[in-house]
Design an enzyme around this catalytic site. Sequence first.
Site, mmCIF file in Angstrom:
data_model
loop_
_atom_site.group_PDB
_atom_site.id
_atom_site.type_symbol
_atom_site.label_atom_id
_atom_site.label_comp_id
_atom_site.label_asym_id
_atom_site.label_seq_id
_atom_site.Cartn_x
_atom_site.Cartn_y
_atom_site.Cartn_z
ATOM 1 N N LYS A 69 -46.701 3.636 -52.489
ATOM 2 C CA LYS A 69 -46.628 4.328 -51.191
ATOM 3 C C LYS A 69 -47.473 5.608 -51.145
ATOM 4 O O LYS A 69 -47.902 6.019 -50.071
ATOM 5 C CB LYS A 69 -45.170 4.662 -50.839
ATOM 6 C CG LYS A 69 -44.348 3.448 -50.442
ATOM 7 C CD LYS A 69 -42.961 3.843 -49.954
ATOM 8 C CE LYS A 69 -42.139 2.625 -49.591
ATOM 9 N NZ LYS A 69 -40.838 2.961 -49.009
ATOM 10 N N ASP A 106 -40.735 4.177 -42.223
ATOM 11 C CA ASP A 106 -39.442 4.450 -42.871
ATOM 12 C C ASP A 106 -38.685 5.576 -42.161
ATOM 13 O O ASP A 106 -37.460 5.510 -42.013
ATOM 14 C CB ASP A 106 -39.656 4.879 -44.333
ATOM 15 C CG ASP A 106 -39.802 3.694 -45.279
ATOM 16 O OD1 ASP A 106 -39.363 2.582 -44.923
ATOM 17 O OD2 ASP A 106 -40.367 3.889 -46.368
HETATM 18 P P1 NAP Z 1 -38.277 6.757 -56.009
HETATM 19 O O1 NAP Z 1 -39.418 7.397 -55.295
HETATM 20 O O2 NAP Z 1 -38.497 6.115 -57.341
HETATM 21 O O3 NAP Z 1 -37.120 7.897 -56.142
HETATM 22 C C1 NAP Z 1 -35.944 7.603 -56.861
HETATM 23 C C2 NAP Z 1 -34.927 8.738 -56.693
HETATM 24 O O4 NAP Z 1 -33.733 8.367 -57.415
HETATM 25 C C3 NAP Z 1 -35.369 10.084 -57.290
HETATM 26 O O5 NAP Z 1 -34.732 11.111 -56.584
HETATM 27 C C4 NAP Z 1 -34.836 9.992 -58.724
HETATM 28 O O6 NAP Z 1 -34.597 11.253 -59.297
HETATM 29 C C5 NAP Z 1 -33.512 9.284 -58.497
HETATM 30 N N1 NAP Z 1 -33.104 8.547 -59.699
HETATM 31 C C6 NAP Z 1 -33.596 7.365 -60.127
HETATM 32 N N2 NAP Z 1 -32.967 6.981 -61.250
HETATM 33 C C7 NAP Z 1 -32.079 7.961 -61.545
HETATM 34 C C8 NAP Z 1 -31.134 8.151 -62.595
HETATM 35 N N3 NAP Z 1 -30.990 7.250 -63.580
HETATM 36 N N4 NAP Z 1 -30.364 9.261 -62.571
HETATM 37 C C9 NAP Z 1 -30.493 10.178 -61.580
HETATM 38 N N5 NAP Z 1 -31.375 10.058 -60.572
HETATM 39 C C10 NAP Z 1 -32.150 8.958 -60.554
HETATM 40 O O7 NAP Z 1 -37.606 5.617 -55.118
HETATM 41 P P2 NAP Z 1 -37.522 5.580 -53.503
HETATM 42 O O8 NAP Z 1 -38.668 4.807 -52.964
HETATM 43 O O9 NAP Z 1 -37.306 6.954 -53.040
HETATM 44 O O10 NAP Z 1 -36.216 4.667 -53.286
HETATM 45 C C11 NAP Z 1 -34.911 5.199 -53.547
HETATM 46 C C12 NAP Z 1 -33.865 4.224 -53.042
HETATM 47 O O11 NAP Z 1 -33.957 4.080 -51.624
HETATM 48 C C13 NAP Z 1 -33.971 2.817 -53.614
HETATM 49 O O12 NAP Z 1 -32.669 2.341 -53.880
HETATM 50 C C14 NAP Z 1 -34.597 2.015 -52.491
HETATM 51 O O13 NAP Z 1 -34.225 0.649 -52.524
HETATM 52 C C15 NAP Z 1 -33.977 2.709 -51.290
HETATM 53 N N6 NAP Z 1 -34.792 2.534 -50.071
HETATM 54 C C16 NAP Z 1 -34.211 1.882 -49.029
HETATM 55 C C17 NAP Z 1 -34.915 1.708 -47.863
HETATM 56 C C18 NAP Z 1 -34.262 0.996 -46.722
HETATM 57 O O14 NAP Z 1 -34.987 0.577 -45.808
HETATM 58 N N7 NAP Z 1 -32.951 0.874 -46.710
HETATM 59 C C19 NAP Z 1 -36.228 2.192 -47.744
HETATM 60 C C20 NAP Z 1 -36.786 2.872 -48.835
HETATM 61 C C21 NAP Z 1 -36.059 3.033 -50.009
HETATM 62 P P3 NAP Z 1 -35.788 12.110 -59.959
HETATM 63 O O15 NAP Z 1 -36.486 12.795 -58.814
HETATM 64 O O16 NAP Z 1 -35.094 13.042 -60.864
HETATM 65 O O17 NAP Z 1 -36.667 11.122 -60.672
#
Ligand code: NAP
Length: 271
Positions: A69, A106
């Site tokens: 992204k 989004d």
């Molecule tokens: P991302 O950029 O990889 O960010 C992941 C986030 O989760 C960061 O804040 C990360 O913390 C935290 N995290 C991951 N593993 C962790 C752990 N073991 N312990 C503590 N914190 C942890 O991913 P993203 O694109 O933002 O997506 C995040 C979620 O949103 C996913 O579940 C995705 O499926 C969902 N999502 C849903 C939609 C929808 O349409 N419903 C759209 C987009 C995303 P750090 O900053 O410390 O690494």
Amino acid sequence: MSSTPYAEVIGDPIAQSKSPLIHKFWLDALGLAGDYRRAHIKADALAAFIDQRRTDPDWRGCNVTIPHKVAVMDLVDDPGNIRGTIGAMNTIVRQRDGSVIGTNTDAAGFYAPLAETDLSGAPVIVVGAGGAARAVLFALARAGVGHVTILNRSPLKAMGLLATFGLKGEVLGLEAQLPPAALLVNSSSLGMAGQPPLDLDLSALPDDAIVYDLVYAPLQTGLLKAAAARGLDTVDGLDMLIGQAALAFELFFGAAPPEGRDEELRALLTA
Ligand code: NAP
């Protein structure tokens, strides 16, 4: 020679994406000729992929998921200044003249279920500081929210986001006691299948608070179960997934998704 327009979703991994189910459901429901595929594209193949697709007149564009992204912003035109605002693109569209532009659906998809809620000046809590959090914070800043508390594993990332979106607030660790808030959003991966759970004590939230979890696998996350047990209003991740897809579908295929079919689509997505 007849040709079939198509769009696709790209990412690494990509097998888990529900986007093909959603877009094909709408194409069938509208009786439109078109296809929506899934393409497994690794980071080192992203530039070549965009270059190849921009010469294909049948390609309407693609949705972009983890981990592309941010990187994709270097490869496409950006007439809406997504780079300078949300800072992540999830939808790429090929124009009739062969140019390829990027946008972000989004943020609007996230906000759609909240559109009737007055969040002006309201205190909110956001868990996470990744790509999804950027879209969430952008939308909440536009809604004029008040004090923002971000809970994240990496505090510096979260502080940067408060500054980026011009929000007033604070950053806390994931174990912190929650302050009262009108809305709590989980935009982290916590609570997703295969990830650690998100354990929050919701007792400080007022009775009319809304709890919104972007995670949609599983749909009923531990967070949403705890919120429902407290009698709070909840919004699950499928609302945003369908909302962002609807905006992309219109950009790809030039028609709005059919009305009144969301329950059927939700049943398909959770089958
Ligand atoms: P991302 O950029 O990889 O960010 C992941 C986030 O989760 C960061 O804040 C990360 O913390 C935290 N995290 C991951 N593993 C962790 C752990 N073991 N312990 C503590 N914190 C942890 O991913 P993203 O694109 O933002 O997506 C995040 C979620 O949103 C996913 O579940 C995705 O499926 C969902 N999502 C849903 C939609 C929808 O349409 N419903 C759209 C987009 C995303 P750090 O900053 O410390 O690494």
